[in-house]
Design an enzyme around this catalytic site. Sequence first.
Site, PDB file in Angstrom:
ATOM      1  N   ASN A  45       0.613  -1.273   0.074  1.00  0.00           N
ATOM      2  CA  ASN A  45       0.132  -0.002  -0.078  1.00  0.00           C
ATOM      3  C   ASN A  45       0.973   1.286  -0.209  1.00  0.00           C
ATOM      4  O   ASN A  45       1.440   1.569   0.733  1.00  0.00           O
ATOM      5  CB  ASN A  45      -0.795   0.016   1.409  1.00  0.00           C
ATOM      6  CG  ASN A  45      -1.999   1.004   1.341  1.00  0.00           C
ATOM      7  OD1 ASN A  45      -1.558   2.190   1.008  1.00  0.00           O
ATOM      8  ND2 ASN A  45      -2.978   0.929   2.019  1.00  0.00           N
ATOM      9  N   LYS A  60       0.302   3.591   2.865  1.00  0.00           N
ATOM     10  CA  LYS A  60       1.127   3.082   4.044  1.00  0.00           C
ATOM     11  C   LYS A  60       2.451   3.609   4.222  1.00  0.00           C
ATOM     12  O   LYS A  60       3.264   4.061   4.980  1.00  0.00           O
ATOM     13  CB  LYS A  60       0.938   1.576   4.142  1.00  0.00           C
ATOM     14  CG  LYS A  60      -0.056   1.377   5.425  1.00  0.00           C
ATOM     15  CD  LYS A  60       0.097  -0.083   5.798  1.00  0.00           C
ATOM     16  CE  LYS A  60      -1.257  -0.425   6.240  1.00  0.00           C
ATOM     17  NZ  LYS A  60      -1.239  -1.815   6.623  1.00  0.00           N
ATOM     18  N   ASP A  67      -0.622  -4.990  11.835  1.00  0.00           N
ATOM     19  CA  ASP A  67      -1.569  -5.638  11.536  1.00  0.00           C
ATOM     20  C   ASP A  67      -2.800  -4.739  12.283  1.00  0.00           C
ATOM     21  O   ASP A  67      -2.571  -4.311  13.706  1.00  0.00           O
ATOM     22  CB  ASP A  67      -1.512  -7.067  12.056  1.00  0.00           C
ATOM     23  CG  ASP A  67      -2.883  -7.851  11.459  1.00  0.00           C
ATOM     24  OD1 ASP A  67      -3.025  -7.953  10.201  1.00  0.00           O
ATOM     25  OD2 ASP A  67      -3.465  -8.734  12.225  1.00  0.00           O
TER      26      ASP A  67
END
Length: 205
Positions: free
Chosen positions: A15, A18, A75
Amino acid sequence: MILENLDKTFLASGNQGKLNEFSSAFNSFKIKWTYIKDFPEFIHPEETGKTFLENAVIKAKSGLEQTGLPTFSDDSGLVIPAMNNYPGIYSARIGGEDLDDKSRAAFLVDKMKKGSIPSHTSAYFICVLVLALSNKDIYYTEGKVHGEIIFTPQGKNGFGYDPIFWLSEKKKTMAELSCEEKNKISHRGTAIEIFLNGNYKKATS
Ligand code: IMP
């Protein structure tokens, strides 16, 4: 001390958003960031853990093994304590893999209504951030942001469950915040901040 010694580093994510968030947050260190798109052969490991930490460690170890680089992974998910911590580690999957964000949020609202869980029920987003330097040298932090689940989506920013995540202090949903505002208070932003302050813990596996 750990961050000062990092040079080329891998972020176990594909991503771009990110990657930008990490490289800007860690910009006072001389880290050269790479991510999944720099390794076309990269194979995503199966997330077979029972906790956010276990899954983040699986991803970080796999990144380290496949790239040979110190690896960051995260996560995250949504947790509703009144629903036995649902959807938790299954946040990205409830209702079936094929649902888009909007339908998945609608699926959650529907489940709450059917289970007589009221609107404005407390919930939090959690992010566990892991850095694996070797198989035995693994560090992590945890960030949370608390809010309430509302039944009518509001706002167009962000992703996932943001439009139904109500922040009572701001009188807005997460999807009504700008990207900068969200990064300041978000679970991921908080986990990164704690890491930057050196308050990471050592993982046992
Ligand atoms: P990931 O670990 O970042 O891939 O996130 C797992 C899932 O948790 C996402 O697919 C979303 O459903 C949910 N989630 C994680 N972070 C957020 C957030 O900041 N806003 C909304 N949903 C999120």
